[in-house]
Design a protein around this motif. Structure first.
Motif, PDB file in Angstrom:
ATOM      1  N   ARG A  22       0.868  -1.229   0.057  1.00  0.00           N
ATOM      2  CA  ARG A  22      -0.151  -0.102   0.023  1.00  0.00           C
ATOM      3  C   ARG A  22       0.853   1.271  -0.032  1.00  0.00           C
ATOM      4  O   ARG A  22       0.656   2.153  -0.812  1.00  0.00           O
ATOM      5  CB  ARG A  22      -0.882  -0.059   1.248  1.00  0.00           C
ATOM      6  CG  ARG A  22      -2.019   1.197   1.233  1.00  0.00           C
ATOM      7  CD  ARG A  22      -2.944   1.086   2.089  1.00  0.00           C
ATOM      8  NE  ARG A  22      -2.490   1.176   3.572  1.00  0.00           N
ATOM      9  CZ  ARG A  22      -3.101   1.199   4.779  1.00  0.00           C
ATOM     10  NH1 ARG A  22      -4.626   1.274   4.627  1.00  0.00           N
ATOM     11  NH2 ARG A  22      -2.481   1.531   5.975  1.00  0.00           N
ATOM     12  N   LEU A  23       1.735   1.160   0.662  1.00  0.00           N
ATOM     13  CA  LEU A  23       2.904   2.391   0.736  1.00  0.00           C
ATOM     14  C   LEU A  23       3.526   2.513  -0.591  1.00  0.00           C
ATOM     15  O   LEU A  23       3.890   3.734  -0.923  1.00  0.00           O
ATOM     16  CB  LEU A  23       3.900   2.190   1.922  1.00  0.00           C
ATOM     17  CG  LEU A  23       4.871   3.413   2.134  1.00  0.00           C
ATOM     18  CD1 LEU A  23       4.038   4.795   2.448  1.00  0.00           C
ATOM     19  CD2 LEU A  23       5.873   3.196   3.244  1.00  0.00           C
ATOM     20  N   SER A  26       1.942   4.253  -3.469  1.00  0.00           N
ATOM     21  CA  SER A  26       1.553   5.695  -3.548  1.00  0.00           C
ATOM     22  C   SER A  26       2.759   6.275  -4.175  1.00  0.00           C
ATOM     23  O   SER A  26       3.898   5.794  -4.379  1.00  0.00           O
ATOM     24  CB  SER A  26       1.602   5.940  -1.964  1.00  0.00           C
ATOM     25  OG  SER A  26       2.798   5.765  -1.085  1.00  0.00           O
ATOM     26  N   LYS A  27       2.891   7.848  -4.143  1.00  0.00           N
ATOM     27  CA  LYS A  27       3.938   8.467  -4.828  1.00  0.00           C
ATOM     28  C   LYS A  27       4.960   8.870  -4.186  1.00  0.00           C
ATOM     29  O   LYS A  27       6.197   8.787  -4.562  1.00  0.00           O
ATOM     30  CB  LYS A  27       3.371   9.697  -5.611  1.00  0.00           C
ATOM     31  CG  LYS A  27       2.049   9.618  -6.475  1.00  0.00           C
ATOM     32  CD  LYS A  27       1.744  10.855  -7.201  1.00  0.00           C
ATOM     33  CE  LYS A  27       0.625  10.778  -8.201  1.00  0.00           C
ATOM     34  NZ  LYS A  27      -0.089  11.972  -8.594  1.00  0.00           N
TER      35      LYS A  27
END
Length: 295
Positions: A22-23, A26-27
Motif C-alpha cells: 500500500r505504501l 503511493s507516490k
C-alpha cells in the motif's frame, strides 16, 4: 509445536505485505527515491583525496541528514492513527491477530516500504561512486549499510509508535514534526546548549573539560548523531561528532579536545544508543497499543 509456531508467524505476514504494498503504490516513496540520490551524492575532490574509494561510503551518511527523517514522518505518521480515525482499525482488530502482532506487522510493513526507495537511492549513488572513484571496502560498506537499516528502523519505529498512541493523525504529525524534525534534527545542539548553560549556572558543571564532555555526550543522544558516531567508528575515523565532511574528517574530533577522552564518549556507545532508539519506542508503542489506549 514447531508447525504451530510457524503458523503463528505466517498469519501476520499477509498484513506486512499489504502494508508495504500500500505504501509502495503511493507516490511518496518514489519521490523519495528520486530526490534522495540528488541529496546524498556529494563528490568532493578533497574528500576523495582523504578517503580514496571509500568516499562512496560517506555519501550514505547523508541519509541521516534531514531529508530521510522528514520523509519517514510524512510516510508513516498515519500508520495507525489514520486508521483509527477512519474506523478501519476496527476491521483490522477483527482479524485473528493479537494487538501486538498487528503492531509488529504495521511496523515491518512500513519499514519495508520506506527502506525500498532508500536502498534504491543508495544503490544508484554507490554505482556513481564506484564509477568515479573505484571499488570501496566491501566490509565497511556493508557495515555502514547495516547501520543505516537500523537507523531507518529507529525512525520508522518512533513514527509508528507515536501513531499508535495518539487518536488523530494530525496529532501524530505535530508531535513527530516538532520532536523528530525540529528538535532532534534542527535544534538539538541549541537544546543541549541551554541544558548545559542551566547546569553551569546551577553550579553542577564548573570544570570546562567536563562541561565540554557533557555537551558532546548529550549531542550524541539523537538517532542521527548516534548513527554518525557508529558509522564514523566503522569507517575507522577519529572518535568524533558529526558526519565526515569535505576535509575527510568529522566536524569535531575528540582527541583534539581532550587529553584523556572520558569513557562515556567511547564510540561503542553509538550503536547502543541507536539500538535503544529502536527498542524503547517500539516497546512503549506496543505496550500502549496492546492496552487499547490512545492519547
Amino acid at each position: 509445536m514447531a508447525e504451530y509456531s510457524r503458523t503463528q508467524r505466517l498469519r501476520w505476514f499477509p498484513l506486512v505485505r499489504h502494508e508495504a504494498s500500500r505504501l509502495l503504490l503511493s507516490k511518496g516513496p518514489w519521490l523519495l527515491a528520486v530526490v534522495l540520490p540528488l541529496w546524498i551524492y556529494r563528490p568532493s575532490f578533497d574528500l576523495g583525496d582523504a578517503l580514496g574509494a571509500n568516499v562512496t561510503i560517506t555519501f550514505v551518511q547523508y541519509v541521516a541528514h534531514i531529508v530521510v527523517p522528514f520523509a519517514v514522518v510524512l510516510l508513516c505518521y498515519r500508520t495507525i492513527a489514520g486508521e483509527r480515525e477512519s474506523k478501519q482499525l476496527k476491521t483490522l482488530l477483527n482479524l485473528p491477530l493479537s494487538r501486538q502482532e498487528l503492531f509488529i506487522a504495521k511496523f515491518l510493513g512500513r519499514l519495508i516500504g520506506v527502506l525500498t526507495p532508500i536502498l534504491l537511492a543508495i544503490a544508484i549513488v554507490t554505482g556513481l561512486g564506484v564509477v568515479n572513484t573505484g571499488l570501496m571496502s566491501i566490509q565497511k560498506y556493508l557495515a555502514v549499510l547495516g547501520v543505516t537499516v537500523v537507523y531507518v528502523a529507529a525512525l520508522v519505529g518512533i513514527t509508528v509508535s507515536v501513531s499508535a498512541v495518539v487518536s488523530r493523525g494530525i496529532t501524530a504529525a505535530a508531535v513527530l514534526f516538532f520532536g523528530v524534525v525540529v528538535v532532534m534534527e534542527l535544534l538539538w545542539r541549541q537544546v543541549v546548549g541551554q541544558i548545559v548553560a542551566f547546569a553551569t549556572d546551577a553550579g553542577l558543571l564548573t570544570d570546562e573539560s567536563t562541561r565540554d564532555a557533557v555537551v558532546i555526550f548529550l549531542q550524541r543522544l539523537t538517532p542521527s548523531e548516534s548513527y554518525y558516531t557508529t558509522t564514523n567508528w566503522v569507517l575507522s575515523s577519529e572518535n568524533a561528532v558529526g558526519r565526515i565532511r569535505s576535509s575527510g574528517e568529522p566536524a569535531i574530533i575528540l582527541s583534539e579536545r581532550f587529553n584523556d577522552i572520558p569513557w562515556y564518549l567511547h564510540e561503542g556507545f553509538g550503536p547502543v544508543i541507536l539500538l535503544l532508539w529502536v527498542v524503547l519506542p517500539l516497546g512503549i508503542g506496543m505496550f500502549v497499543f496492546s492496552r487499547g489506549d490512545a492519547l
